[in-house]
Design a protein around this motif. Structure first.
Motif, mmCIF file in Angstrom:
data_model
loop_
_atom_site.group_PDB
_atom_site.id
_atom_site.type_symbol
_atom_site.label_atom_id
_atom_site.label_comp_id
_atom_site.label_asym_id
_atom_site.label_seq_id
_atom_site.Cartn_x
_atom_site.Cartn_y
_atom_site.Cartn_z
ATOM 1 N N LYS A 1 -10.466 13.632 -4.190
ATOM 2 C CA LYS A 1 -11.725 12.948 -4.451
ATOM 3 C C LYS A 1 -12.804 13.219 -3.407
ATOM 4 O O LYS A 1 -13.985 13.005 -3.673
ATOM 5 C CB LYS A 1 -11.480 11.441 -4.529
ATOM 6 N N ALA A 2 -12.413 13.662 -2.213
ATOM 7 C CA ALA A 2 -13.414 13.877 -1.170
ATOM 8 C C ALA A 2 -12.822 14.724 -0.048
ATOM 9 O O ALA A 2 -11.605 14.706 0.189
ATOM 10 C CB ALA A 2 -13.912 12.551 -0.597
ATOM 11 N N LEU A 3 -13.699 15.462 0.631
ATOM 12 C CA LEU A 3 -13.358 16.152 1.874
ATOM 13 C C LEU A 3 -14.231 15.563 2.972
ATOM 14 O O LEU A 3 -15.466 15.638 2.907
ATOM 15 C CB LEU A 3 -13.598 17.657 1.754
ATOM 16 N N MET B 1 0.850 -1.190 0.000
ATOM 17 C CA MET B 1 0.000 0.000 0.000
ATOM 18 C C MET B 1 0.883 1.235 0.000
ATOM 19 O O MET B 1 1.821 1.341 0.804
ATOM 20 C CB MET B 1 -0.907 -0.020 1.240
ATOM 21 N N SER B 2 0.574 2.176 -0.909
ATOM 22 C CA SER B 2 1.452 3.323 -1.100
ATOM 23 C C SER B 2 0.873 4.611 -0.535
ATOM 24 O O SER B 2 1.084 5.688 -1.090
ATOM 25 C CB SER B 2 1.732 3.505 -2.602
ATOM 26 N N LEU B 3 0.120 4.505 0.530
ATOM 27 C CA LEU B 3 -0.530 5.688 1.077
ATOM 28 C C LEU B 3 0.479 6.674 1.645
ATOM 29 O O LEU B 3 1.435 6.298 2.331
ATOM 30 C CB LEU B 3 -1.500 5.298 2.187
ATOM 31 N N ASN B 4 0.249 7.950 1.364
ATOM 32 C CA ASN B 4 0.983 9.032 2.011
ATOM 33 C C ASN B 4 -0.006 9.778 2.897
ATOM 34 O O ASN B 4 -1.119 10.088 2.475
ATOM 35 C CB ASN B 4 1.552 10.014 0.977
ATOM 36 N N VAL B 5 0.401 10.066 4.131
ATOM 37 C CA VAL B 5 -0.433 10.874 5.024
ATOM 38 C C VAL B 5 0.362 12.118 5.387
ATOM 39 O O VAL B 5 1.421 12.028 6.015
ATOM 40 C CB VAL B 5 -0.841 10.108 6.300
ATOM 41 N N ARG B 6 -0.136 13.263 4.969
ATOM 42 C CA ARG B 6 0.524 14.528 5.283
ATOM 43 C C ARG B 6 -0.358 15.306 6.256
ATOM 44 O O ARG B 6 -1.574 15.344 6.108
ATOM 45 C CB ARG B 6 0.746 15.354 4.021
ATOM 46 N N ILE B 7 0.292 15.896 7.246
ATOM 47 C CA ILE B 7 -0.413 16.680 8.262
ATOM 48 C C ILE B 7 -0.123 18.152 8.011
ATOM 49 O O ILE B 7 1.036 18.560 7.913
ATOM 50 C CB ILE B 7 0.035 16.285 9.681
ATOM 51 N N PHE B 8 -1.199 18.939 7.913
ATOM 52 C CA PHE B 8 -1.060 20.373 7.693
ATOM 53 C C PHE B 8 -1.739 21.132 8.830
ATOM 54 O O PHE B 8 -2.955 21.351 8.778
ATOM 55 C CB PHE B 8 -1.695 20.774 6.360
ATOM 56 N N LEU C 1 -4.051 15.090 4.619
ATOM 57 C CA LEU C 1 -4.196 14.708 3.221
ATOM 58 C C LEU C 1 -3.694 13.285 3.076
ATOM 59 O O LEU C 1 -2.510 12.997 3.305
ATOM 60 C CB LEU C 1 -3.404 15.648 2.311
ATOM 61 N N VAL C 2 -4.597 12.385 2.721
ATOM 62 C CA VAL C 2 -4.267 10.974 2.535
ATOM 63 C C VAL C 2 -4.287 10.701 1.036
ATOM 64 O O VAL C 2 -5.328 10.830 0.396
ATOM 65 C CB VAL C 2 -5.277 10.067 3.263
ATOM 66 N N SER C 3 -3.141 10.350 0.486
ATOM 67 C CA SER C 3 -3.061 10.179 -0.963
ATOM 68 C C SER C 3 -2.465 8.825 -1.334
ATOM 69 O O SER C 3 -1.671 8.247 -0.588
ATOM 70 C CB SER C 3 -2.223 11.301 -1.589
ATOM 71 N N ASP C 4 -2.879 8.337 -2.490
ATOM 72 C CA ASP C 4 -2.354 7.101 -3.061
ATOM 73 C C ASP C 4 -1.843 7.430 -4.461
ATOM 74 O O ASP C 4 -2.619 7.451 -5.426
ATOM 75 C CB ASP C 4 -3.444 6.037 -3.130
ATOM 76 N N PRO C 5 -0.550 7.722 -4.592
ATOM 77 C CA PRO C 5 0.001 8.102 -5.897
ATOM 78 C C PRO C 5 -0.212 7.043 -6.976
ATOM 79 O O PRO C 5 -0.340 7.390 -8.156
ATOM 80 C CB PRO C 5 1.486 8.317 -5.596
ATOM 81 N N GLU C 6 -0.263 5.767 -6.586
ATOM 82 C CA GLU C 6 -0.483 4.727 -7.583
ATOM 83 C C GLU C 6 -1.868 4.830 -8.202
ATOM 84 O O GLU C 6 -2.054 4.560 -9.395
ATOM 85 C CB GLU C 6 -0.278 3.349 -6.961
ATOM 86 N N ARG C 7 -2.836 5.229 -7.406
ATOM 87 C CA ARG C 7 -4.200 5.410 -7.905
ATOM 88 C C ARG C 7 -4.417 6.813 -8.456
ATOM 89 O O ARG C 7 -5.388 7.061 -9.172
ATOM 90 C CB ARG C 7 -5.221 5.153 -6.784
ATOM 91 N N GLY C 8 -3.542 7.745 -8.064
ATOM 92 C CA GLY C 8 -3.716 9.132 -8.465
ATOM 93 C C GLY C 8 -4.869 9.805 -7.753
ATOM 94 O O GLY C 8 -5.487 10.729 -8.282
ATOM 95 N N GLU C 9 -5.157 9.350 -6.515
ATOM 96 C CA GLU C 9 -6.300 9.855 -5.766
ATOM 97 C C GLU C 9 -5.881 10.271 -4.358
ATOM 98 O O GLU C 9 -4.912 9.750 -3.799
ATOM 99 C CB GLU C 9 -7.394 8.785 -5.666
ATOM 100 N N ALA C 10 -6.657 11.194 -3.795
ATOM 101 C CA ALA C 10 -6.411 11.644 -2.430
ATOM 102 C C ALA C 10 -7.726 12.061 -1.788
ATOM 103 O O ALA C 10 -8.694 12.415 -2.470
ATOM 104 C CB ALA C 10 -5.428 12.815 -2.416
ATOM 105 N N ILE D 1 -17.572 3.901 3.611
ATOM 106 C CA ILE D 1 -17.366 4.673 2.395
ATOM 107 C C ILE D 1 -16.173 4.084 1.659
ATOM 108 O O ILE D 1 -15.134 3.806 2.265
ATOM 109 C CB ILE D 1 -17.072 6.154 2.723
ATOM 110 N N GLN D 2 -16.305 3.911 0.375
ATOM 111 C CA GLN D 2 -15.200 3.422 -0.440
ATOM 112 C C GLN D 2 -14.330 4.608 -0.879
ATOM 113 O O GLN D 2 -14.774 5.461 -1.640
ATOM 114 C CB GLN D 2 -15.720 2.685 -1.671
ATOM 115 N N LEU D 3 -13.100 4.659 -0.372
ATOM 116 C CA LEU D 3 -12.169 5.735 -0.690
ATOM 117 C C LEU D 3 -10.774 5.154 -0.879
ATOM 118 O O LEU D 3 -10.340 4.308 -0.095
ATOM 119 C CB LEU D 3 -12.137 6.789 0.422
ATOM 120 N N LEU D 4 -10.082 5.585 -1.907
ATOM 121 C CA LEU D 4 -8.704 5.147 -2.156
ATOM 122 C C LEU D 4 -8.605 3.628 -2.252
ATOM 123 O O LEU D 4 -7.586 3.037 -1.872
ATOM 124 C CB LEU D 4 -7.758 5.674 -1.066
ATOM 125 N N GLY D 5 -9.660 2.992 -2.726
ATOM 126 C CA GLY D 5 -9.657 1.547 -2.849
ATOM 127 C C GLY D 5 -9.789 0.818 -1.535
ATOM 128 O O GLY D 5 -9.537 -0.397 -1.470
#
Length: 214
Positions: free
Chosen positions: A53-55, A1-8, A19-28, A120-124
């Motif tokens: 894709k969602a807030l 799993m290639s999830l990135n979690v960035r805290i702002f 911000l939770v992103s999956d660069p392989e899927r191109g979604e966050a 909820i289905q998010l980031l696969g």
């Protein structure tokens, strides 16, 4: 799993946006949107090559929703709990508690109302919703079991809990929410709160001075 979690940490009281992103899927997905977070999020999305894709809004307090209207205007769907509908749509209701007092507040509409035990289905992945009122009537947590991560808003902090002296707050209700909805998660779950550093379910069960796990 290639999830990135960035805290702002953003806004006048440094509220955490995630911000939770999956660069392989191109979604966050973004969890909470304090004031002035959009620029930071846009930079991170470009770096990761991802589309938002969602807030997901943990609750309706002003410091967590400051940039939500801007994000909604981009066509990004917003998720929140019905018990905070007034706060989302009419944030001026919180003006007496706002810092600084002249902070701009803009209302918005929620696209998808979430409830206890929703998935909820998010980031696969499946994202489980748990209702954790006590700090705020509509406070929810978003739990990604595959990532072992729970975004809890202001229900629980590292060594602390959310304040319960605001409208709709209740210590007894918050204590019940923490025991039944957060402390029942796997102990190795990372807890990502609305303010301050990350912690874990296991650490808070053992060491939280306000709500013990016993």
């Amino acid at each position: 799993m290639s999830l990135n979690v960035r805290i702002f940490p953003a806004g006048p009281i440094q509220t955490n946006a995630f911000l939770v992103s999956d660069p392989e899927r191109g979604e966050a997905v973004l969890i909470d949107a304090p004031h002035d977070v959009c620029e930071m999020v846009d930079t991170a999305l470009a770096e990761d090559g991802c589309e938002l894709k969602a807030l997901l809004l943990t609750h309706g307090h002003y410091d967590h929703i400051g940039d939500a209207a801007k994000i909604s205007a981009r066509g990004v769907p917003l998720f929140g709990h019905l018990d905070d509908k007034v706060l989302f749509e009419s944030p001026e209701a919180m003006r007496a508690f706002v810092y600084p007092p002249d902070l701009e507040l803009t209302g918005f509409e929620i696209d998808h109302w979430v409830e206890q035990d929703d998935s909820i289905q998010l980031l696969g992945m499946d994202c489980e919703v748990r209702h954790v009122p006590g700090h705020c009537p509509g406070n929810v947590l978003f739990y990604f079991a595959q990532a072992k991560a729970a975004f809890v808003g202001d229900a629980l902090f590292a060594g602390g809990i959310g304040r319960t002296d605001l409208a709709g707050g209740s210590f007894s209700l918050l204590e019940k929410s923490i025991r039944e909805q957060i402390y029942t998660l796997p102990k190795d779950t990372v807890v990502l709160p609305g303010h301050g550093p990350n912690t874990s379910v296991g650490d808070e069960i053992l060491h939280n001075p306000f709500v013990s796990g016993e």
